[in-house]
Every structure is written in C-alpha cells, then in structure tokens.
Scaffold this active site. Structure first.
Site, PDB file in Angstrom:
ATOM      1  N   GLU A   1       1.066  -1.322  -0.333  1.00 46.84           N
ATOM      2  CA  GLU A   1       0.145  -0.067  -0.363  1.00 46.84           C
ATOM      3  C   GLU A   1       1.302   1.053  -0.298  1.00 46.84           C
ATOM      4  OE1 GLU A   1      -2.688  -0.572   3.446  1.00 46.84           O
ATOM      5  OE2 GLU A   1      -3.434  -2.340   2.654  1.00 46.84           O
TER       6      GLU A   1
ATOM      7  N   GLU B   1      -4.610  -8.321   1.280  1.00 52.21           N
ATOM      8  CA  GLU B   1      -5.208  -8.092   2.000  1.00 52.21           C
ATOM      9  C   GLU B   1      -7.348  -8.218   1.783  1.00 52.21           C
ATOM     10  OE1 GLU B   1      -4.245  -4.957   4.711  1.00 52.21           O
ATOM     11  OE2 GLU B   1      -2.027  -4.815   4.530  1.00 52.21           O
TER      12      GLU B   1
HETATM   13  O1  IFM Z   1      -4.438  -3.108   9.264  1.00 53.89           O
HETATM   14  C1  IFM Z   1      -3.790  -2.003   8.456  1.00 53.89           C
HETATM   15  C2  IFM Z   1      -2.895  -2.568   7.225  1.00 53.89           C
HETATM   16  O2  IFM Z   1      -1.624  -2.239   8.333  1.00 53.89           O
HETATM   17  C3  IFM Z   1      -2.730  -2.421   6.223  1.00 53.89           C
HETATM   18  N1  IFM Z   1      -4.132  -2.615   5.479  1.00 53.89           N
HETATM   19  C4  IFM Z   1      -4.804  -1.355   5.941  1.00 53.89           C
HETATM   20  C5  IFM Z   1      -5.350  -2.895   7.355  1.00 53.89           C
HETATM   21  C6  IFM Z   1      -6.830  -2.083   7.780  1.00 53.89           C
HETATM   22  O3  IFM Z   1      -6.722  -0.455   8.347  1.00 53.89           O
END
Ligand code: IFM
Length: 478
Positions: free
Chosen positions: A169, A375
């Site tokens: 990200e 994710e």
């Molecule tokens: O916890 C975070 C993660 O570190 C990166 N993506 C989003 C998740 C939830 O906010």
C-alpha cells in the site's frame, strides 16, 4: 429442491492470513533493532489512540512458533508477513544484522515445516528512523537504500521464500504519511507526498531488479496496491471527473509507472499547482517498469465521491483517519461521501462488489499477472463470551461475501491465485492503536492469550475443504 453445491475454489488456491512486522512483533529493542518512523510516531503524544505503541504489540517475535502452529491447526496453507527493515539494517544502510535476519529465517523454516507457504513483504510502512531523518521517502536516496535492503533480504531468504512483495500500500506511505499526516512520519506537505509516491515507485522498481539478481528465477515478485474502488455519486460529468481524479491519485499514480511505464497525463495536469514533477529523472520510468509475476490487491471498502460545491470545500473525512489535512493533493474540488449500507467498526461500508470490480479491473490492467488478494477483512468490536469463545458472525458474513466475490471473479476469468485474510491476529491498528480488532484470532491484550474467533474456524474450514462453508454453522465447529 436439492441444496446448491458450495462454490469450489481451484485446488491450488492459497488460503492465507496476513500481518505486518510493526503491528505484531513487539521486541522493538531486541537483537539490534533500531527505531522506525512508527516507533517515533507512536511515542509522540497525541498521535495514536490511547498513546498505544507497538513496543510489545502481540509479542509475535517471541511467540511466532505458537502463531504458526495456530495457522496450521486452522488449516491455512499460506502466510503473508513483512520484514522490519530496521531489524535487518538498523541504520537503513550498510551491512545486515545477522540476528535480525535469523528471526525471519526461523519463522520461514517453521512455516515450511508446517506446510504453510511464506509470502514476504519487504516494506509495510516502517522506514528506519535514520532514513526519515535524512529526508525520508520525499528524498530519492531512500529508493536506493531500499534496493540495497531488498538485495540483502533476497539473498538471505530467496532460497526458501518463493512469493515476494516489494511494498504494501504505497498510497498510505506517501499520502497518509506525508499528506494528511495521520500515519508516520506525520508530515503534511502535498508536494512531499507526491515526491514520496514517485520514490516509492522507484524503490519498487530498483528492488525488483535487486531481488531478481540474487534470487532463483522461480521466485515471484509483486507489489500490493490499495487502489481506491471509486464510485461517482452520479453520472454528472463533474462527478465522473472527480471519480477519475481520485482514481488517478490512488491507482494511476502507482500502477501507471509500475504496470505501464508512465504516469497518467491527467495526473500531471491535476497536480500542477502542487508540483512540477521535476523530481522524475530520465530513466526513472524504465527503472520502475519491471516485469512482475503477480499483483497484490488490498481491498476493504469502496470510495464514493462527487464534485465539491465551491462553498463546501475544505478538509473532510474520507475514511482515512482524522486530520485537518486531506491526504489527496489538489483535490479540494472533490467531496467524499459515506457509501450506503452496513458498516464495520472502522465505519467502512461492507460492499463485496467493490472487490469483484477491483479484481476485474486489474485483470484487464495487468493481463498475464497472477492476482492475489493480499489483504481483506474487517474490524468488529469482538469480545469473549462467558464461555471464553469469541463469536463474530459479522466477520463471517463479511468474509463469506468477499470470498464469494473472489469466486465469482475467478468464474468470470480472473486469475486469482490466493486470498490473505487481514489479519491473522488482532494487532496494533496504527493510529487507532489496539482499539480496532481485525484478527481472525482474538488477542487478550493483558495476557496475550490467543483465541480463534468463529470467523477463523469458518475460514479454516474453507481452507481445508476449498469451498465456503454455510455461514450459519460458523463457530459451532472447533
Ligand atoms: O492494518 C492495516 C494494514 O496494515 C494495511 N492495510 C489496511 C489494514 C486495516 O486498516
């Protein structure tokens, strides 16, 4: 009527869970590790809820064997984790600290021993503080330092880890870290944020080259993006333009150079009042545009936007934390709206169609690349019952909806090879501290005891059978 057959996933599908170093490891002063920007930020009064820090987090550094055993018991066959840069290279440059690398080698060996495929992310937001002191991501030098670090980790672990991700990200690193300042290092300078975005892209490209030069050719290299799934409030031309601007500022700014070797022209025009982009040097785009094997997609919720009325301009909430500063450069003319529907504890709308749309979009954008959902998950206010069990039917429904969307995308031709639940464990949720629980496994923050929630049991059954179990039985299996 016979019951419909449950949807079957491809036999080689990876059913994983994801974490990141600063969110779970703790042990911040052990074995030569030095502070990262998140140590500094979380120790700065007022930056995180309750002043929470990752000093202990969930003590994964000492409990990693138990955590791997937990995954094996659940039936997961993949685990995505990140390496703490300042554990491996405390000053962000120069030789590696062997003890730091040894921790990850032990973790990987434990995973392999249990038949769990490791997937390694090199950078999940924890820049060594010394590099931030030298200017951080807005400085070009940080990209070269990252390539050196990538080469070190690739040489140490490339023989046993096949799946690699450079950055997680980068949008958050650039725009929350240097734009709105709700993330470390907490700077609020849009020009710096756009320079950071470019240097993160450069870091990705240089690291990809460095990894390839030290690792076996069979290994896969990817990046994990969290491009916003932008929905315009209406079909009015000005709302469509607003949506396109946010798409460029969250997606095109990264996948443009990474996948196509160019920034969208519109991005230069839209941000001309903030930067002249002279930090992009000759040869950078070629360095960034490296062939990849896979692409990681992170998705939580869609983003609803419209053109902003001139009198309603100014800072506003877009679901990325509280700040007087917007993360979005040159986007005062865009208004963010709450998408309709049920919300998680983060206030994020539950909408699995966004995940489907994201997968199909990148199937077109990145033909030939394997896709991984690196994710996806939800925070809820989980609490143990009197029997000590943690029932989280909302998370079961969330996962069922989103995994069904993945299944539908595969049926429609998308090459999705795996899914990583965010997150394996409840953990340090950045500026929200320990207030928000994303784990499939509940962590008691006093005893650090782990208890799989009913969603983890449900997800484990999906992993073991390759099909989504009925949601109403969730939690009754154990
Ligand atoms: O916890 C975070 C993660 O570190 C990166 N993506 C989003 C998740 C939830 O906010």
């Amino acid at each position: 009527m016979p019951e419909p057959m449950p949807a079957a996933f491809p036999p080689a599908f990876l059913w994983g869970a994801a974490t990141s170093a600063y969110q779970i490891e703790g042990a911040v002063r052990e074995d030569g590790r030095t502070p990262s920007i998140w140590d500094t930020f979380s120790h700065t009064p007022g930056k995180t809820a309750g002043g929470d820090t990752g000093d202990t987090a969930v003590d994964h550094y000492h409990r990693y064997r138990d955590d791997v055993a937990l995954m094996a018991d659940l039936g997961l066959n993949a685990y995505r984790f990140s390496v703490s840069w300042s554990r491996v290279q405390p000053t962000g440059r120069g030789p590696a600290v062997q003890r730091g690398l040894d921790f990850y080698r032990r973790l990987v060996d434990e995973l392999l021993d249990k038949g769990i495929k490791p997937a390694l992310t090199l950078y999940h937001w924890d820049l060594p503080q010394e590099l931030e002191d030298a200017g951080g991501w807005p400085e070009r030098e940080t990209a070269y330092r990252f390539a050196e670090y990538a080469g070190i980790v690739g040489a140490a672990l490339g023989d046993r880890v096949e799946q690699w991700m450079t950055l997680n990200e980068p949008w958050c690193s650039a725009f929350l870290g240097y734009g709105s300042g709700v993330h470390a290092p907490g700077r609020t300078d849009h020009a710096a944020a756009l320079r950071a975005a470019h240097h993160l892209n450069l870091a990705h490209g240089l690291a990809t080259t460095a990894l390839r030069s030290v690792m076996p050719a069979r290994n896969s290299v990817a990046v994990s993006l969290n491009t916003a799934v932008v929905r315009p409030l209406s079909r009015r031309p000005e709302d469509l333009l607003a949506a396109r601007k946010i798409d460029d500022l969250s997606g095109g700014v990264f996948h443009g150079p990474i996948l196509h070797g160019a920034y969208p022209e519109r991005l230069f025009e839209a941000t001309a009042s903030v930067t002249d982009w002279s930090h992009v040097q000759d040869g950078d785009l070629a360095a960034i545009h490296q062939p990849l094997d896979a692409l990681g997609l992170n998705y939580y919720n869609p983003t609803l936007v419209s053109a902003a009325d001139a009198d309603a301009r100014g800072p506003r909430s877009d679901g990325h934390g509280e700040s007087d500063f917007s993360p979005w450069p040159a986007a005062d003319d865009v208004a963010f709206h709450q998408s309709p529907g049920e919300r998680t504890e983060m206030g994020w709308t539950v909408d699995p169609t966004g995940l489907y749309d994201m997968i199909m979009r990148y199937s077109r954008e990145a033909p030939g690349l394997q896709l991984f959902i690196t994710e996806n998950g939800a925070a809820y206010d989980d609490k143990p019952d009197s029997d000590g069990r943690v029932h989280d039917p909302e998370r079961v429904a969330y996962l069922n909806g989103h995994l069904s969307a993945v299944h539908r995308a595969i049926a429609d031709g998308a090459d999705v090879r795996g899914y990583y639940l965010w997150s394996l464990l409840d953990n340090f949720e950045w500026a929200y501290g320990y207030e928000k629980r994303f784990g499939g496994v509940y962590v008691d923050y006093v005893t650090l005891e782990r208890t799989p929630k009913s969603s983890a049991l449900w997800y484990g059954e999906a992993a073991r059978t390759g099909t989504l179990p009925p949601v109403e039985t969730a939690g009754r299996t154990s």
